[in-house]
Motif scaffolding. Structure first.
Motif, PDB file in Angstrom:
ATOM      1  N   PHE A  50       0.861  -1.177   0.000  1.00 10.04           N
ATOM      2  CA  PHE A  50       0.000   0.000   0.000  1.00 10.04           C
ATOM      3  C   PHE A  50       0.903   1.234   0.000  1.00 10.04           C
ATOM      4  O   PHE A  50       1.663   1.447   0.953  1.00 10.04           O
ATOM      5  CB  PHE A  50      -0.909   0.014   1.226  1.00 10.04           C
ATOM      6  N   HIS A  51       0.830   2.008  -1.050  1.00 12.31           N
ATOM      7  CA  HIS A  51       1.654   3.207  -1.181  1.00 12.31           C
ATOM      8  C   HIS A  51       0.745   4.429  -1.196  1.00 12.31           C
ATOM      9  O   HIS A  51      -0.117   4.564  -2.076  1.00 12.31           O
ATOM     10  CB  HIS A  51       2.471   3.158  -2.471  1.00 12.31           C
ATOM     11  N   ASN A  52       0.930   5.323  -0.236  1.00 11.06           N
ATOM     12  CA  ASN A  52       0.215   6.586  -0.203  1.00 11.06           C
ATOM     13  C   ASN A  52       1.084   7.639  -0.871  1.00 11.06           C
ATOM     14  O   ASN A  52       2.178   7.959  -0.398  1.00 11.06           O
ATOM     15  CB  ASN A  52      -0.117   6.978   1.232  1.00 11.06           C
ATOM     16  N   VAL A  53       0.594   8.144  -1.989  1.00 10.86           N
ATOM     17  CA  VAL A  53       1.381   8.989  -2.883  1.00 10.86           C
ATOM     18  C   VAL A  53       1.034  10.459  -2.655  1.00 10.86           C
ATOM     19  O   VAL A  53      -0.120  10.805  -2.384  1.00 10.86           O
ATOM     20  CB  VAL A  53       1.100   8.605  -4.355  1.00 10.86           C
ATOM     21  N   LYS A  54       2.036  11.317  -2.777  1.00 11.13           N
ATOM     22  CA  LYS A  54       1.777  12.751  -2.743  1.00 11.13           C
ATOM     23  C   LYS A  54       0.812  13.080  -3.882  1.00 11.13           C
ATOM     24  O   LYS A  54       1.033  12.671  -5.032  1.00 11.13           O
ATOM     25  CB  LYS A  54       3.071  13.531  -2.907  1.00 11.13           C
ATOM     26  N   PRO A  55      -0.272  13.805  -3.596  1.00 10.68           N
ATOM     27  CA  PRO A  55      -1.289  14.043  -4.641  1.00 10.68           C
ATOM     28  C   PRO A  55      -0.728  14.589  -5.940  1.00 10.68           C
ATOM     29  O   PRO A  55      -1.136  14.169  -7.033  1.00 10.68           O
ATOM     30  CB  PRO A  55      -2.245  15.031  -3.975  1.00 10.68           C
ATOM     31  N   GLU A  56       0.222  15.496  -5.844  1.00  7.22           N
ATOM     32  CA  GLU A  56       0.764  16.114  -7.054  1.00  7.22           C
ATOM     33  C   GLU A  56       1.690  15.177  -7.827  1.00  7.22           C
ATOM     34  O   GLU A  56       2.077  15.480  -8.971  1.00  7.22           O
ATOM     35  CB  GLU A  56       1.524  17.401  -6.695  1.00  7.22           C
ATOM     36  N   CYS A  57       2.014  14.026  -7.227  1.00  2.76           N
ATOM     37  CA  CYS A  57       2.952  13.094  -7.855  1.00  2.76           C
ATOM     38  C   CYS A  57       2.280  11.841  -8.414  1.00  2.76           C
ATOM     39  O   CYS A  57       2.973  10.964  -8.960  1.00  2.76           O
ATOM     40  CB  CYS A  57       4.025  12.661  -6.846  1.00  2.76           C
ATOM     41  N   LEU A  58       0.971  11.729  -8.305  1.00  4.95           N
ATOM     42  CA  LEU A  58       0.317  10.464  -8.631  1.00  4.95           C
ATOM     43  C   LEU A  58       0.519  10.066 -10.090  1.00  4.95           C
ATOM     44  O   LEU A  58       0.823   8.900 -10.388  1.00  4.95           O
ATOM     45  CB  LEU A  58      -1.177  10.542  -8.301  1.00  4.95           C
ATOM     46  N   ASP A  59       0.373  10.988 -11.011  1.00  3.66           N
ATOM     47  CA  ASP A  59       0.556  10.650 -12.428  1.00  3.66           C
ATOM     48  C   ASP A  59       1.987  10.201 -12.711  1.00  3.66           C
ATOM     49  O   ASP A  59       2.211   9.210 -13.432  1.00  3.66           O
ATOM     50  CB  ASP A  59       0.201  11.851 -13.305  1.00  3.66           C
ATOM     51  N   ALA A  60       2.947  10.905 -12.151  1.00  7.00           N
ATOM     52  CA  ALA A  60       4.349  10.537 -12.361  1.00  7.00           C
ATOM     53  C   ALA A  60       4.652   9.189 -11.705  1.00  7.00           C
ATOM     54  O   ALA A  60       5.414   8.374 -12.248  1.00  7.00           O
ATOM     55  CB  ALA A  60       5.267  11.618 -11.799  1.00  7.00           C
TER      56      ALA A  60
END
Length: 258
Positions: A50-60
């Motif tokens: 389970f990886h919680n991603v920085k919102p601004e980084c999700l596409d990358a």
């Protein structure tokens, strides 16, 4: 002590005619739960991340995973397979979920981890990935003997990961009931896989389901109540649960489960 009886091996208990699944007593056992609940002693080992991603980084982040994970999945040098990789749609937001299968159990896991540390591209991926994450956690899982093994499927589908934190000592009871219940939930091929934790949060169960869309999910779940015995299974399993959670997930492009 658990209030239900478990006979020598669960697969024989589940499908023998005339054997009650609702006996109100358990005999002391010396067997590990994992030996009773899995297909055999050489059952596959699974890892869920389970990886919680920085919102601004999700596409990358998604692009990075799609460039890296399939290369490991397709390389026979690594005794592991990517079962599925998703973004959470409903549930915890900006989250990615990955599931890997290790054929050969813990030795295969150890081999993969050792080889990946020597893989410069993978180590670069980990470094870049770390810049994009807020937090991450994982669990090692075994599969229940009475569920199908997850295999690639064509889409489009949505996936539901239902996670149950059970009361300690109730895993065998859960297995007894769901060995019967799974028969009510396979008519539309919605059952993908069922797992229980070995390392990480203990007494944790994950059920993975596939549906065409949310409307199909609702119709399929409602239809289960038309089967005689489903209400009884629900009635007896609810008291075993301490906490439960549901994620609706969308497959990434690289996911074998579409």
């Amino acid at each position: 002590m658990s209030p239900f009886t478990c006979v020598l091996t669960l697969p024989s208990v589940f499908f023998l005619q005339g054997v009650s699944l609702f006996v109100r007593k358990v005999d002391p056992r010396k067997d590990a739960h994992s030996h009773l609940l899995t297909k055999n002693e050489e059952s596959n080992l699974y890892k869920i991340q389970f990886h919680n991603v920085k919102p601004e980084c999700l596409d990358a982040y998604n692009q990075l995973c799609e460039e890296t994970l399939p290369s490991i999945h397709n390389d026979k040098y690594y005794p592991c397979e990517l079962v599925g990789t998703w973004n959470t749609w409903y549930g915890e937001q900006d989250q990615a979920v990955h599931m890997w299968r290790y054929r050969g159990g813990y030795p295969a896991l150890t081999e993969v981890m050792s080889k990946l540390r020597q893989n410069k591209e993978f180590m670069k991926y980990r470094e870049e990935r770390g810049k994009m994450l807020l937090s991450r956690r994982n669990q090692l899982l075994l599969e229940f003997s009475f569920w199908n093994e997850p295999i690639p499927r064509k889409g489009p589908n949505i996936y539901e990961l239902r996670s149950y934190q059970l009361r300690p000592g109730t895993m065998i009871e859960w297995g007894n009931y769901w060995a019967r219940a799974i028969g009510y939930r396979q008519h539309n091929s919605e059952a993908v896989g069922g797992f229980f934790s070995q390392i990480g949060n203990l007494y944790m169960v994950h059920h993975l389901w596939a549906y065409k869309d949310l409307e199909a999910r609702e119709a399929t779940r409602n239809a289960a109540w038309q089967h005689e015995g489903w209400d009884e299974v629900v009635y007896y399993t609810v008291p075993l649960i301490q906490h439960m959670d549901s994620r609706i997930m969308i497959p990434m492009k690289a996911s074998p489960l579409q």
